[in-house]
Design a protein around this motif. Sequence first.
Motif, short mmCIF file in Angstrom:
data_model
loop_
_atom_site.label_atom_id
_atom_site.label_comp_id
_atom_site.label_asym_id
_atom_site.label_seq_id
_atom_site.Cartn_x
_atom_site.Cartn_y
_atom_site.Cartn_z
N HIS A 36 35.47 40.73 47.17
CA HIS A 36 34.40 41.74 47.28
C HIS A 36 34.70 42.97 46.45
O HIS A 36 33.77 43.65 46.00
N LEU A 37 35.96 43.27 46.25
CA LEU A 37 36.37 44.53 45.61
C LEU A 37 35.71 44.74 44.25
O LEU A 37 35.24 45.84 43.96
N ARG A 38 35.64 43.72 43.44
CA ARG A 38 35.08 43.89 42.10
C ARG A 38 33.57 44.07 42.10
O ARG A 38 32.99 44.40 41.08
N HIS A 39 32.92 43.90 43.25
CA HIS A 39 31.46 44.00 43.33
C HIS A 39 30.96 45.21 44.10
O HIS A 39 29.75 45.46 44.13
N ILE A 40 31.83 45.98 44.73
CA ILE A 40 31.38 46.99 45.69
C ILE A 40 30.53 48.10 45.09
O ILE A 40 29.79 48.76 45.82
N PHE A 41 30.58 48.31 43.78
CA PHE A 41 29.76 49.35 43.15
C PHE A 41 28.47 48.80 42.56
O PHE A 41 27.69 49.55 41.97
N GLU A 42 28.23 47.51 42.70
CA GLU A 42 26.99 46.91 42.20
C GLU A 42 25.84 47.23 43.15
O GLU A 42 25.97 47.09 44.36
N PRO A 43 24.69 47.65 42.58
CA PRO A 43 23.53 47.91 43.45
C PRO A 43 23.15 46.67 44.25
O PRO A 43 23.17 45.55 43.73
N TYR A 44 22.85 46.87 45.50
CA TYR A 44 22.39 45.86 46.45
C TYR A 44 23.47 44.89 46.91
O TYR A 44 23.19 43.96 47.64
N TYR A 45 24.72 45.11 46.48
CA TYR A 45 25.80 44.25 46.96
C TYR A 45 26.22 44.74 48.34
O TYR A 45 26.59 45.90 48.52
N THR A 46 26.15 43.88 49.32
CA THR A 46 26.54 44.24 50.68
C THR A 46 27.17 43.05 51.37
O THR A 46 26.85 41.90 51.06
N THR A 47 28.06 43.34 52.28
CA THR A 47 28.64 42.30 53.13
C THR A 47 28.14 42.47 54.56
O THR A 47 28.61 41.79 55.46
N LYS A 48 27.19 43.39 54.75
CA LYS A 48 26.71 43.72 56.09
C LYS A 48 25.41 43.01 56.46
O LYS A 48 24.83 43.31 57.49
#
Length: 101
Positions: A36-48
């Motif tokens: 997940h770390l490499r994606h956390i600043f991408e718009p609309y990326y969520t794990t929630k």
Amino acid sequence: TARRLRQKQASGSRSGLRDEVVIEVADTGVGIPSQHLRHIFEPYYTTKGEAGTGLGLANVWRIVTDAGGVVEVVSEPGAGATFRVCLPVVPAEDTPSPHSD
């Protein structure tokens, strides 16, 4: 093992070539899994799932980089995460007065 992610290298940042303000926020939670770390600043990326929009960190990254700063993240599974925002200091003579016409 700790993972470090630095978004957008700013010229002179962290090298002493410019003054900067550093804001650091850390927690002792579960950390951010590497997938997940490499994606956390991408718009609309969520794990929630339905509970998240995925816009919070994307907005932080955009605002900070638009101001000439950088966002750094260090995360270790099981040991939390640390977010560091580094913003350049703008000399007063370069800042427009709110009362100028």
